[in-house]
Structure formats: C-alpha cells, structure tokens
Design a protein around this motif. Structure first.
Motif, mmCIF file in Angstrom:
data_model
loop_
_atom_site.group_PDB
_atom_site.id
_atom_site.type_symbol
_atom_site.label_atom_id
_atom_site.label_comp_id
_atom_site.label_asym_id
_atom_site.label_seq_id
_atom_site.Cartn_x
_atom_site.Cartn_y
_atom_site.Cartn_z
ATOM 1 N N THR A 14 0.823 -1.193 0.000
ATOM 2 C CA THR A 14 0.000 0.000 0.000
ATOM 3 C C THR A 14 0.863 1.250 0.000
ATOM 4 O O THR A 14 0.610 2.188 -0.745
ATOM 5 N N THR A 17 2.370 1.966 -3.424
ATOM 6 C CA THR A 17 1.396 2.482 -4.367
ATOM 7 C C THR A 17 1.152 3.964 -4.133
ATOM 8 O O THR A 17 1.121 4.749 -5.060
ATOM 9 N N SER A 18 1.031 4.358 -2.873
ATOM 10 C CA SER A 18 0.745 5.763 -2.595
ATOM 11 C C SER A 18 1.945 6.665 -2.883
ATOM 12 O O SER A 18 1.782 7.835 -3.174
ATOM 13 N N TRP A 21 4.340 5.455 -8.678
ATOM 14 C CA TRP A 21 3.927 6.077 -9.927
ATOM 15 C C TRP A 21 2.477 6.528 -9.847
ATOM 16 O O TRP A 21 1.633 5.869 -9.265
ATOM 17 N N THR A 22 2.177 7.627 -10.511
ATOM 18 C CA THR A 22 0.794 8.067 -10.625
ATOM 19 C C THR A 22 0.104 7.199 -11.671
ATOM 20 O O THR A 22 0.766 6.496 -12.457
ATOM 21 N N ASP A 23 -1.216 7.279 -11.716
ATOM 22 C CA ASP A 23 -1.952 6.521 -12.728
ATOM 23 C C ASP A 23 -1.531 6.937 -14.131
ATOM 24 O O ASP A 23 -1.397 6.096 -15.020
ATOM 25 N N ASP A 24 -1.301 8.232 -14.341
ATOM 26 C CA ASP A 24 -0.866 8.721 -15.654
ATOM 27 C C ASP A 24 0.518 8.201 -16.023
ATOM 28 O O ASP A 24 0.775 7.838 -17.164
ATOM 29 N N GLU A 25 1.419 8.164 -15.049
ATOM 30 C CA GLU A 25 2.766 7.648 -15.307
ATOM 31 C C GLU A 25 2.715 6.148 -15.615
ATOM 32 O O GLU A 25 3.391 5.673 -16.527
ATOM 33 N N ARG A 26 1.896 5.420 -14.864
ATOM 34 C CA ARG A 26 1.738 3.983 -15.124
ATOM 35 C C ARG A 26 1.169 3.754 -16.514
ATOM 36 O O ARG A 26 1.615 2.873 -17.246
ATOM 37 N N ALA A 27 0.186 4.564 -16.898
ATOM 38 C CA ALA A 27 -0.414 4.433 -18.231
ATOM 39 C C ALA A 27 0.620 4.707 -19.322
ATOM 40 O O ALA A 27 0.650 4.019 -20.339
ATOM 41 N N GLN A 30 2.843 1.705 -19.615
ATOM 42 C CA GLN A 30 2.136 0.619 -20.296
ATOM 43 C C GLN A 30 2.051 0.886 -21.795
ATOM 44 O O GLN A 30 2.195 -0.026 -22.606
#
Length: 156
Positions: A14, A17-18, A21-27, A30
């Motif tokens: 946990t 994750t916090s 990477w941000t969701d945008d960075e992870r995207a 990917q």
C-alpha cells in the motif's frame, strides 16, 4: 494474527502504491511497453509510425492537438530524416531508431503547459550546459522558427 493487525507485506504494498507512480505515469509506461511489443512484432522498418503519431495527435484536446499538428509539420519539413513514432504514447521523432525529439501534451500529465524536448541523441551540445526541453503554452511564428532551427541542428 489478530483481525486488527495487517501483515508487513500488505502495508508495504500500500505504501509503495501511494508513493510510487501516478496513474498517468503507469499508463505512459504501459503505452511504451505496447509500442515496444508492436515494434518487435512488425519489425522496426515495417512499423507505421506516422499513422500512430497522427492517431495520438487526433486524440488530444484542441489546444494541444493544434500545437502537435503544427510541430509535426514543422519537424517533417525541418528534418525529413526523422521518422515519426510514438514514445510513451506521445508523438516523437527518431533517427536510426533512436528518439531525437518529442512532444508531451499538457493534458497527459495535467500540466499547465505542453513540453517539446530533445533526447541525448540530439546534437545540441553547446558548452557545458544547454536546454533540452521547452514549455509550450502556444506556438508563435518566432517559436516555430526557433524549434525548426533546433531540430535541424539536432539531426546535423
């Protein structure tokens, strides 16, 4: 283990994750993995990078899309040796398979400005320090002239 206690493993996951990477960075990562997989399947020479770049540009909101379209035309005119391709889901331009310059939409990472940057493959060396990225809020004729000159120098 009591119900109120958490294992060290779950709290560590946990925390990462916090703070990771941000969701945008992870995207974006990917997207890069998909690009690499597609290139290996098609073969670098067969990949239709221009179609991919134009599709990504078309997905952008109006202000970023207008800048990206103008930059795309400018880069093609200034340095026809560069091949359009996507890089982390954004338009990029490569020479001999290596990215030389790239555009990053402001909306992609919720930034107040778009970015046009150069990689270490760009021949922009000037003394011991030189700029490699520029913030763009709009493109003026002077900006376009400067970018065109930098792109020419980068591939020279």
């Amino acid at each position: 283990m009591k119900d109120t206690q958490k294992s060290a493993k779950s709290s560590t996951a946990t925390d990462k994750t916090s703070e990771g990477w941000t969701d945008d960075e992870r995207a974006a990562m990917q997207e890069r993995a998909r690009e690499m997989k597609a290139a290996s399947r098609k073969g670098a020479a067969e990949a239709d990078g221009e179609a991919d770049v134009l599709a990504k540009i078309a997905e952008m909101p109006a202000p970023d899309r207008a800048m990206a379209e103008r930059l795309h035309a400018l880069i093609k005119a200034s340095a026809p040796v560069l091949s359009p391709r996507t890089w982390y889901g954004m338009p990029a331009y490569a020479k001999d398979g290596k990215v030389v310059c790239h555009f990053q939409s402001a909306v992609k990472f919720k930034s107040r400005y778009a970015t046009f940057g150069f990689s270490d493959e760009a021949n922009l060396d000037e003394g011991t320090m030189w700029p490699v990225a520029f913030a763009l809020r709009e493109l003026t004729a002077a900006d376009e002239a400067r970018i065109g000159a930098l792109v020419k120098k980068a591939v020279g």
